[in-house]
Design an enzyme around this catalytic site. Sequence first.
Site, mmCIF file in Angstrom:
data_model
loop_
_atom_site.group_PDB
_atom_site.id
_atom_site.type_symbol
_atom_site.label_atom_id
_atom_site.label_comp_id
_atom_site.label_asym_id
_atom_site.label_seq_id
_atom_site.Cartn_x
_atom_site.Cartn_y
_atom_site.Cartn_z
ATOM 1 N N ASP A 42 19.006 -3.292 -4.378
ATOM 2 C CA ASP A 42 18.167 -1.943 -4.044
ATOM 3 C C ASP A 42 18.252 -0.584 -2.654
ATOM 4 O OD1 ASP A 42 16.527 -1.670 -6.537
ATOM 5 O OD2 ASP A 42 15.190 -2.415 -5.667
ATOM 6 N N ARG A 48 13.211 12.081 4.441
ATOM 7 C CA ARG A 48 14.991 11.776 4.783
ATOM 8 C C ARG A 48 15.690 12.793 3.456
ATOM 9 N NH1 ARG A 48 14.600 5.095 3.404
ATOM 10 N NH2 ARG A 48 14.114 5.874 1.889
ATOM 11 N N ASP A 76 17.856 2.854 3.212
ATOM 12 C CA ASP A 76 16.211 2.052 4.022
ATOM 13 C C ASP A 76 16.614 1.305 4.831
ATOM 14 O OD1 ASP A 76 15.637 3.270 1.324
ATOM 15 O OD2 ASP A 76 15.691 1.348 0.299
ATOM 16 N N ARG A 89 20.966 4.396 -6.175
ATOM 17 C CA ARG A 89 21.323 3.392 -5.042
ATOM 18 C C ARG A 89 21.527 2.040 -6.379
ATOM 19 N NH1 ARG A 89 16.817 2.159 -3.138
ATOM 20 N NH2 ARG A 89 16.976 4.222 -2.102
ATOM 21 N N ASP A 130 0.237 -1.042 0.121
ATOM 22 C CA ASP A 130 0.035 -0.311 0.001
ATOM 23 C C ASP A 130 0.823 0.711 0.025
ATOM 24 O OD1 ASP A 130 0.213 0.231 2.302
ATOM 25 O OD2 ASP A 130 -0.579 -0.372 4.218
ATOM 26 N N GLY A 131 2.108 1.286 -0.055
ATOM 27 C CA GLY A 131 3.206 2.390 -0.449
ATOM 28 C C GLY A 131 2.694 3.374 1.702
#
Length: 318
Positions: free
Chosen positions: A201, A109, A211, A116, A51-52
Site C-alpha cells: 500500500d 498532498r 506515505d 500504489r 479514527d482517520g
Amino acid sequence: MKTLILLLYITQSLELFVSSSSLGEVINKQGERWELQLKGSGLTPFSRQGDGRKVLRSSLREFLCSEAMYYLGIPTTRAASIITSDTLVERDMFYTGDNITEKASITSRVAKTFIRFGSFEISKSPDPITGRFGPSVGNLTIVSQLTNYVIQQFYPHIWSGYSNDIINCYVEFFKEVVKRTANLVALWQTVGFCHGVLNTDNMSIIGLTIDYGPFGFIDQFTWDHISNTSDPNGRYSYAQQPSVCAWNLARLAECLIQALIDQQKCSSDKTTNKECIFVDNLTKKFTNVLDTTYMSCFKSVYLERMRKKYYCGVCYLH
C-alpha cells in the site's frame, strides 16, 4: 471508469490507520495532471479501528521531509498545505500505553497519482495465512481496467507501442515500474532514508516516495537501522529495503498475471495443459523481468550516486 478510479484512491495505511481521500485531479497550464489528496480528513470505509485523523507533529514531519526529498532529487509526493484545528485526538506517541491528547490536522498532498501497488490487489483472493482479501474479490475485470488506465495515463509510450499486444504491454509496463522502484530505493539508500512501512500500500506505481509515516534518517550509520518502533523484527529496516521492494514488485507481478489470465478467460486453478502452459509462460516472463532488471538498475543508480559523493568529498578535502 471514473467511479472505479475514485474508489481506488480512497486508501489508508494499514499500520497507521490514517485515512487518505482524493479530491480529484487538475490539469495545470503546462498540461500536467496532478491529483489532490487529503490525509487525516476523517473516517472512510477503510479506516478500520482508527479514527482517520492525523496529528500536527506527523503532518509537519511529512511536509518537511517531502520537501527535503524533492530538493535532494528523490522522486516524491509533496505536501501543499497543513490545516490544524481545535479537534483533539488521543495518540500513544511512543507506543508505551501512555496516551496524550493532540490537535488533529489535515495535510493536502499533490502527486501525478497516488495509485500504489496495493491498488492492484483490489480483487485479491483471501490470503491462506492472514485471511485478508481485496474489497472486490471475484471481480474479473477491475484490475485490467485499472492497469489499462495507469498505462494510458502515466506510461503512454508503452500503450502506444503495445496496445495491440496486451501481454507484452503489461510486461513492458512492469519492467518500467521495476526500473523506477529500483531507482527510488537506491536513492533512499544513498541518503540514509528509512521509510518504515514498505508494504504494497505504500509503494507508488510511478516510483515516488509516498506515505510518510514512521520514517527516519540514519544519523550514525547502522546497517540494520529501524525507524518504525512497531517493527521490532526489522522487516522494514534500512538493510531490508531493497529486498522488501523486490518482494512487493513480485506481488504486483502476481496481480498483473492474474489480470491477464482473467482476460484470457482461464483461471490458474484449472488443470488443462494449454491453460497451465499459458500461466507458466506468463510467470516466466514477469519473473525474468524482475530477476534481470531490478538489481542491475539498483546497483547502477546506487554506485553512480555514491561515486559522486566520494568525488565531492575528495575535492573538498583537497
